[in-house]
Write an enzyme that holds these catalytic residues in place. Structure first.
Site: not given
Ligand code: XMP
Length: 516
Positions: A55, A82-83, A172, A174, A226-231, A372
């Site tokens: 942080g 870290c923090y 870090h 990560e 929507s045409g996107g991958v999520d929907s 995603k």
């Protein structure tokens, strides 16, 4: 105790990466703002271990965020990064001081002792590369701790209290710039916390299908595609759970890209046999957007119009109770704002723009725990076509937010033509899969040009292409100059109405990916 990890967020820019690494190790985890981590709440969540993030604050200041009292008495392993390490030291009786030597970027650590945290990767006497970003540092250890690695700027680069299973690292693990970081985090969750590694998309699919069935019962559900991958992934998952109780609705807003409506309708009707209603609402959307140039108003109008269309369609199928949304985990994480206070609204994001409060339908958000790339993995798990899984994201408000200023049918046609050429060239050069998102933006600016012997006075267009892992941060894509030159020439020659092309080299932050 379950196989899950809780991450308490102290406002680091890279907290989400901790979650990514833990999940890549096959372990489910959640990110909570640090102040939600009261012992009772943690016990109810039943994590196998805790990670305290980094942080921007300094524990040497009185007002800085602290882990809630009692988190170190829960009897579970803790890793402070870290923090998080400094806050843990301060809470347990160590000391932290502002370092005279700040360490930013690449650093070397010397491994001093063996530890389960280092298993299989780091051994005493070795030197390894890590990524540091700190000013303060620990200068006295809390009782029970010993040093397991040192660096030039941080004599307590890694510390451990093996009996209580408390660990702290100044660097870090990560970020990818700590090459062995993913393995250190995997050691923490598997070896120290005892988690298995069975958080897979196959397991998620089965669990989520059961949850959807329980929540929905025999109600009817609609899903806006929507045409996107999520929907698309959300729709296929919900269809697998409840079959034909689901009706998908594809709304042609008049704000879609060239050929988009046909592609989506073909995929769903032909490949999936999912009931699909194709609504042509272009006139309604464009009429309501007439004369509007404010980006937030555009988003709100589009969100409200979507809901009106959904309400109407839901009445036609005899009343739907739920609306499926492809909301993802980054949208629901309540991150701690680095500047304190509630985070400001940058844009009214939603799958379909800003959803109005009066919406009657209840939301079903089966992807709200996923990042995603996990959605893409789930899409593959569900057998979705690779061409669909790998598609660039496309925002619900569509071309309306790629056209600063007022929207008109003529401008939409110009933008569609430029965007089609740009994407055609990207595909032809084999660059599509290296890019997170690429699109053209039609600027509300006209400039003077000369074509043949004629003066032109036409619109300028901007090309945007970014790399990103989750859309939260992004960098512009470094196209070769001759590629940009070729696209610009084609657009200017082939699209009537554009006589100037620019390339947007803004990263996010400080820019956003879309222009509005
Ligand atoms: P920004 O512009 O905020 O966008 O950097 C980040 C990502 O989100 C997409 N985006 C949206 N997606 N509805 C969506 O479904 C929206 O209202 C919306 N606004 C932005 C954007 O395309 C990028 O991938």
């Amino acid at each position: 105790m379950t196989d899950r990890i809780l991450i308490l967020d102290f406002g680091s820019q890279v907290t989400q990466l901790i979650a990514r690494r833990v999940r890549e190790a096959g372990v489910y985890c959640e990110i909570w703002p640090y102040f939600r981590g009261e012992p009772d709440a943690i016990r109810a969540f039943e994590p196998a271990g805790l990670i305290l993030s980094g942080g921007p604050a300094s524990v040497t200041e009185a007002e800085s965020p602290r882990p809630p009292q009692g988190v170190f008495d829960l009897g579970m392993p803790v890793l402070g990064i870290c923090y998080g390490q400094q806050a843990m030291m301060q809470a347990l009786g160590g000391a932290v001081e502002p370092g005279d030597e700040r360490e930013f970027g690449r650093a070397e650590v010397d491994v001093q002792a063996a530890s389960p945290l280092f298993e299989h990767v780091w051994h005493a006497g070795e030197r390894h590369t890590v990524w540091m970003s700190h000013g303060d540092r620990v200068n006295a250890l809390a009782p029970g701790f010993h040093v397991i690695a040192t660096s030039k700027g941080a004599p307590f680069a890694a510390i451990a209290d093996e009996a209580r299973r408390f660990y702290g690292v100044q660097f870090h693990p990560e970020v990818v710039h700590t090459p062995d970081g993913a393995q250190l985090l995997a050691n923490f969750v598997h070896r120290i916390c005892g988690c298995g590694g069975d958080w897979t998309m196959a397991a998620f699919r089965a669990a989520e299908i059961a949850k959807i069935r329980e929540k929905v019962g025999d109600a009817k559900v609609i899903c806006g595609l929507s045409g996107g991958v999520d929907s698309a992934v959300a729709a296929v998952l919900v269809h697998e759970a409840i079959g034909d109780q689901l009706t998908c609705i594809f709304v042609d807003t008049g704000l879609l890209r060239a050929g988009e409506a046909e592609q989506v309708v073909t995929l769903f009707r032909e490949h999936y046999n999912i009931p699909l209603v194709h609504v042509d609402a272009a006139e309604t959307f464009l009429t309501r957007l007439e004369g509007v140039d404010d980006p937030e108003r555009k988003r709100k109008i589009i969100g409200a119009t979507f809901i009106d269309v959904f309400d109407e369609e839901s009445a036609k199928i005899g009343g739907a109770e739920f609306l499926v949304q492809g909301t993802l985990y980054p949208d629901v994480i309540e991150s701690v704002s680095a500047i304190g206070g509630p985070s400001v609204t940058i844009k009214s994001h939603h799958n379909v723009g800003g959803l109005p409060d009066y919406m009657k339908l209840k939301l079903l958000e089966p992807l709200r725990e996923l990042f995603k790339d996990e959605v893409r993995a789930l899409g593959r798990e569900l057998g979705l076509d690779e061409a669909f899984v790998g598609r660039h994201p496309f925002p619900g408000p569509g071309l309306a937010i790629r056209m600063p200023g007022m929207i008109s049918g003529d401008k939409l046609a110009i933008l569609r033509a430029a965007d089609r050429i740009y994407l055609e060239e990207i595909r032809a050069h084999g660059l599509y899969d290296q890019i997170w998102q690429a699109f053209a933006v039609l600027l509300p600016v006209r400039t003077v040009g000369v074509m043949g012997d004629q003066r032109t006075y036409d619109y300028a267009c901007a090309l945007r292409a970014v790399t990103s892992t989750d859309g939260m941060t992004a960098d512009y894509f470094p196209f070769p100059h001759d590629f940009l030159g070729r696209v610009a020439t084609r657009i200017i020659n082939e699209v009537k109405g554009i006589n100037r092309v620019t390339y947007d080299i803004t990263s996010k932050p400080p820019g956003t990916i879309e222009w509005e």
